[in-house]
Design an enzyme around this catalytic site. Structure first.
Site, PDB file in Angstrom:
ATOM      1  N   ASP A  81      62.131  32.392  16.897  1.00 41.71           N
ATOM      2  CA  ASP A  81      61.662  32.921  18.507  1.00 41.71           C
ATOM      3  C   ASP A  81      61.501  32.121  19.825  1.00 41.71           C
ATOM      4  OD1 ASP A  81      60.256  34.195  16.569  1.00 41.71           O
ATOM      5  OD2 ASP A  81      57.892  33.677  17.039  1.00 41.71           O
ATOM      6  N   ASP A 123      59.136  30.962  11.820  1.00 39.90           N
ATOM      7  CA  ASP A 123      57.904  31.994  12.390  1.00 39.90           C
ATOM      8  C   ASP A 123      57.670  32.542  11.499  1.00 39.90           C
ATOM      9  OD1 ASP A 123      58.502  29.285  14.577  1.00 39.90           O
ATOM     10  OD2 ASP A 123      57.303  30.613  16.118  1.00 39.90           O
ATOM     11  N   CYS A 195      61.194  23.231  14.438  1.00 43.09           N
ATOM     12  CA  CYS A 195      60.507  22.514  15.110  1.00 43.09           C
ATOM     13  C   CYS A 195      59.418  21.568  15.219  1.00 43.09           C
ATOM     14  CB  CYS A 195      59.991  23.253  16.777  1.00 43.09           C
ATOM     15  SG  CYS A 195      61.315  24.501  17.460  1.00 43.09           S
ATOM     16  N   SER A 517      53.211  31.348  21.815  1.00 43.29           N
ATOM     17  CA  SER A 517      54.332  30.415  20.262  1.00 43.29           C
ATOM     18  C   SER A 517      53.153  28.916  20.113  1.00 43.29           C
ATOM     19  CB  SER A 517      55.207  29.125  21.500  1.00 43.29           C
ATOM     20  OG  SER A 517      55.319  28.176  20.921  1.00 43.29           O
TER      21      SER A 517
END
Length: 616
Positions: A81, A123, A195, A517
């Site tokens: 993403d 994601d 992340c 996000s």
């Protein structure tokens, strides 16, 4: 007694052809009586969260074989993403979730696999595999690639922790020098893994622990740490035992719909609210619940959000703590322990190890366990060395973070806030609800009133923000970015990030039928349902209309009279086939995305396919 699914292709003379092909994959006569377990990998060199997974499927497969099963590996797609963000690539992110779920169903049903180990991380991959698992309802264990180490850099003689969002903010901030921006960019994402903050990937991997489908430590143990290897070995071993429990002992409690049941979904949502997880988790939990035929809706989420405190604050809501710090404080089980002691969890749940909640907490909660091995696992920390290799370091913190008053994880009495990290808002502009990550909202912005600045696309909004056309006090409205209208329900990370870059992060609100996000913070309200493309009121907002936001009372209202709104609706619907579509927007939409849009529901339904259009 249930029959092994794989016997359809491995037993009987009429399956001689299938067995001949199985033999060509390396199977022997002895293998035809064993369970065939799919190792569903998602390795790709496009995604840092998946770049290290190439050999991990083999690791799981070898353990399956050693434990008495037959392992067969295949791969799914995986979209990053962050790399797809801010351009047309983001249109494909959410639809990829459905493709992943379908591809797992296709492979597993076509080859009659008996069970699965799902190796996910980022994601849409974890949610897609979760949807497939509940759709198929065969034994499954999830083991993810693990979080990335937090980046670190020295600014003004001080070492600070970084992540992807810092790089994005500084890159768009005109007051930051090219040299400083480049320094942050090079330091933000130092290793393989998802992340490092509580973004969507890590949120979902944590929720899989709460659902009972992943092993303790899965959501927080770093991708680079040697201890994570044991999770993959254990997944390979335990899936064989789990499979035999169902097929040989007729134990239906081994099936994912009986593990991840309504009570487990509520616990997962309670965890999400307590840790201020990504708003995307709402979308994915709703979608997974529909696949599992579990009665779990926005109404349940709204109810839970009103009683759960915020016990764990992690980036992007603070720069102080990242996933490595959550792990040091006891990880997901540590948060669940505090929630249980606060009387907020359903205790009648189990996990893939066959443990109920009380047993899990006794064994893995660092505040309760006497097992030094468990404590050592939660002491696993970062090495600070750039790498794309899994299990490449064995660094440990000298002590655990068990400070429940001022540490990363808090007790209810010492919560960051007695209101949880997520909230559902309702009002005329969001009759079916919308979502805000309250963990990232400044206290002074919990109530907000401002004039709308309306944009028909994310790109138009970004141009206006960077061009100085958005000012303090505005409510930025981005519409026609929902599941149908986008199509694909893009993440609005760049608009929220650029508001911060322009010094407007605490003085503006953003409202959209798109999504955000997991890295988003600020007064960012998404998932507005119904979306503009479905005739939602957000499609009738005009520049200058005032919008009232009241998070404490869970309200959001477009301050325009009913008569005026009725007149606007009549005008819009007079456009016929062109009604409820963006005005003047130029966007190339492929046939694949059009097919997705034709069947997509609004966000309050998880943006899944509308089964009524498929005869379901």
């Amino acid at each position: 007694m249930p029959k092994y699914r794989s016997h359809t292709t491995t037993h009987g003379r009429n399956m001689a052809g299938a067995r001949a092909l199985w033999r060509a994959t390396g199977m022997t006569d002895d293998d035809f009586g064993k369970p065939i377990i799919a190792v569903v990998n998602s390795f790709t060199q496009f995604v840092p969260g998946h770049v290290h997974l190439r050999d991990l499927g083999k690791l799981v497969a070898e353990q399956i074989v050693a434990s008495g099963g037959v392992a067969k590996e295949f791969n799914t797609i995986a979209v990053d993403d962050g790399i797809a963000m801010g351009h047309g690539g983001m249109l494909y992110s959410l639809p990829s979730r459905e493709l992943i779920a379908d591809s797992v169903e296709y492979m597993v049903n076509a080859h009659c696999a008996d069970a699965m180990v799902c190796i996910s991380n980022c994601d849409k991959i974890t949610p897609g595999m979760l949807m497939a698992s509940l759709r198929l309802n065969i034994p499954v264990i999830f083991v993810s690639g693990g979080p990335m180490e937090a980046g670190k850099t020295k600014l003004s003689d001080k070492i600070i922790k970084l992540d992807l969002i810092d790089a994005m903010i500084q890159g768009a901030n005109p007051n930051v020098s090219d040299e400083e921006s480049a320094q942050i960019e090079r330091s933000a994402c130092p290793t393989c893994g998802s992340c490092s903050g509580m973004f969507t990937a890590n949120s979902m991997n944590c929720l899989n622990e709460a659902l009972g489908l992943a092993l303790p430590g899965n959501g927080s143990l770093l991708a680079t740490h040697a201890d994570r290897k044991q999770l993959f070995l254990d997944a390979g071993k335990h899936i064989v035992a789990l499979t035999k429990r169902y097929y040989e002992q007729d134990d239906v409690s081994a099936l994912p719909r009986n593990i991840a049941n309504k009570a487990a979904f509520e616990n997962a949502m309670i965890l999400d609210i307590a840790m201020g997880g990504s708003t995307n988790t709402v979308l994915h939990l709703l979608a997974a619940a529909q696949e599992g035929e579990i009665d779990f809706s926005m109404t349940d989420i709204d109810h839970l959000s009103r009683k759960v405190p915020h016990l764990c604050k992690v980036a992007p809501s603070t720069q102080k703590y990242h996933m490595e710090d959550v792990h040091r404080a006891g990880g997901v089980i540590g948060i669940l322990g505090e929630l249980d002691r606060a009387g907020l969890l359903n205790r009648d749940v189990s996990n893939v190890l066959g443990l109920n909640l009380t047993q899990t907490l006794e064994a893995y909660d660092v505040m309760l366990t006497q097992d030094e091995g468990v404590k050592q696992m939660y002491a696993a920390g970062p090495a600070g060395i750039r790498t794309t290799k899994a299990f490449s370091q064995d660094c440990r913190y000298p002590s655990l973070d068990t400070d429940r008053e001022e540490g990363c994880i808090r007790t209810r009495e010492h919560a960051y806030s007695q209101d949880g990290g997520l909230a559902v808002l309702y009002g005329n502009i969001a009759a079916d609800g919308c979502i805000v990550k309250t963990a990232g909202v400044d206290k002074d912005s919990l109530t907000f009133r401002g004039p709308a600045k309306v944009f028909e696309s994310q790109d138009e909004a970004v141009e206006a923000i960077l061009g100085g056309k958005v000012v303090a006090g505005d409510v930025v409205v981005i519409r026609y970015e929902g599941p149908k209208g986008g199509p694909g329900m893009q993440e609005m990370l760049y608009p929220t990030t650029y508001l911060k870059s322009m010094g407007l992060g605490k003085s503006c609100a953003l409202l959209t039928d798109g999504r955000f996000s997991g890295g988003t913070s600020g007064l960012s309200i998404g998932h507005v349902s119904p979306e503009a493309a479905s005739g939602g009121l957000i499609g009738l907002v005009q520049d200058g209309d005032f919008i009232n936001i009241d998070i404490p009372n869970r309200g959001i209202v477009l301050d325009v009279s009913e008569a005026e709104l009725a007149a606007r609706r009549e005008t819009e619907e007079a456009h016929g086939d062109a009604a409820w579509s963006p005005k003047g927007r130029e966007r190339q939409v492929s046939y694949a995305l059009r097919a997705y849009a034709m069947l997509a529901t609004s966000a309050d339904k998880g943006a899944v396919r509308d089964k009524s259009k498929l005869g379901g």
